[in-house]
Design an enzyme around this catalytic site. Structure first.
Site, PDB file in Angstrom:
ATOM      1  CG  ASP A   1      -1.785   0.976   1.304  1.00  0.00           C
ATOM      2  OD1 ASP A   1      -1.711   2.170   0.805  1.00  0.00           O
ATOM      3  OD2 ASP A   1      -2.640   0.982   2.193  1.00  0.00           O
ATOM      4  CB  ILE A   2       1.354   3.826  -2.533  1.00  0.00           C
ATOM      5  CG1 ILE A   2       2.686   4.795  -2.683  1.00  0.00           C
ATOM      6  CG2 ILE A   2       0.334   4.765  -2.779  1.00  0.00           C
ATOM      7  CD1 ILE A   2       2.566   4.991  -4.134  1.00  0.00           C
TER       8      ILE A   2
ATOM      9  CG  ASN B   1      -8.495  14.163 -10.756  1.00  0.00           C
ATOM     10  OD1 ASN B   1      -8.238  15.290 -10.657  1.00  0.00           O
ATOM     11  ND2 ASN B   1      -9.067  13.266  -9.960  1.00  0.00           N
TER      12      ASN B   1
ATOM     13  N   GLY C   1      -8.906   5.249  -6.838  1.00  0.00           N
ATOM     14  CA  GLY C   1      -7.739   4.649  -6.912  1.00  0.00           C
ATOM     15  C   GLY C   1      -6.606   5.119  -5.877  1.00  0.00           C
ATOM     16  CB  VAL C   2      -3.052   5.546  -6.519  1.00  0.00           C
ATOM     17  CG1 VAL C   2      -1.878   6.466  -5.733  1.00  0.00           C
ATOM     18  CG2 VAL C   2      -2.847   4.172  -6.795  1.00  0.00           C
ATOM     19  CG  ASP C   3      -6.210  11.548  -6.812  1.00  0.00           C
ATOM     20  OD1 ASP C   3      -5.273  12.156  -5.982  1.00  0.00           O
ATOM     21  OD2 ASP C   3      -6.891  12.327  -7.432  1.00  0.00           O
TER      22      ASP C   3
ATOM     23  CB  SER D   1      -1.883   6.048 -17.095  1.00  0.00           C
ATOM     24  OG  SER D   1      -2.026   7.331 -16.937  1.00  0.00           O
TER      25      SER D   1
ATOM     26  N   GLY E   1      -4.401   1.941 -13.838  1.00  0.00           N
ATOM     27  CA  GLY E   1      -5.630   1.424 -13.291  1.00  0.00           C
ATOM     28  C   GLY E   1      -7.044   1.878 -13.996  1.00  0.00           C
ATOM     29  CB  ILE E   2      -9.819   3.964 -13.223  1.00  0.00           C
ATOM     30  CG1 ILE E   2     -11.331   4.210 -13.659  1.00  0.00           C
ATOM     31  CG2 ILE E   2      -9.053   5.512 -12.742  1.00  0.00           C
ATOM     32  CD1 ILE E   2     -12.139   4.452 -12.551  1.00  0.00           C
TER      33      ILE E   2
END
Length: 166
Positions: A10-11, A24, A32-34, A118, A120-121
């Site tokens: 987990d980042i 984004n 997601g990550v964001d 980029s 992922g979603i």
């Protein structure tokens, strides 16, 4: 030369100078990550995004904020191309990693944790996303000592390990 490693995890738990956020364009949090970075970092991350990037960031660019409650010191936000929305210019994805490393240099950050931007979603083909990450980081002349690619799932971890070994 940047030493490149891979972890499965987990980042948001990485103890590094800076974590890289796959953001984004609006820079106001997302999925997601964001979303994970904004949730774990708390309101300070969003407040700093709003203050420093009132109009967001262009695709391929990067910029830094505080890390809030994260164990890192900074968050380097980078906006990857959204392949599902028709953004298929590979140079934009390369720019995400290059710009993140340049921002790290500006901050004096020596250790970084990267997600697979980029992939992922945003739907970038995973094998190419891996190739871009590994090639761009490995060829960097940035003053960063250690860059860690953080894989959220076992398959991505396996593929990243194989790519770094090549």
């Amino acid at each position: 030369m940047v030493h490149l490693s891979v972890v499965h995890g987990d980042i948001t738990t990485m103890r590094v100078d800076a974590v890289v956020n796959a953001a984004n364009n609006a820079m106001r949090g997302g999925g997601g990550v964001d979303g994970a970075i904004h949730r774990a970092g708390g309101p300070a991350v969003l407040a700093d995004c709003i203050e420093k990037f009132p109009h967001g960031l262009a695709t391929g660019d990067a910029g830094a904020t505080v890390a809030g409650n994260l164990p890192a010191t900074w968050v380097i936000h980078t906006v990857g191309p959204n392949c599902r929305a028709g953004e298929r210019d590979r140079s934009l994805l390369v720019s995400c990693y290059r710009r993140s490393l340049e921002v790290a240099d500006e901050l004096g950050a020596k250790t970084l944790a990267f997600p697979l931007v980029s992939a992922g979603i945003y739907g970038w083909p995973k094998d190419d996303a891996i190739a871009v990450a590994v090639e761009t980081i490995a060829s960097s002349t940035a003053g960063v000592d250690e860059a860690t690619l953080v894989a959220f799932d076992a398959d991505t971890h396996r593929r990243l390990v194989a790519a770094v070994a090549r």
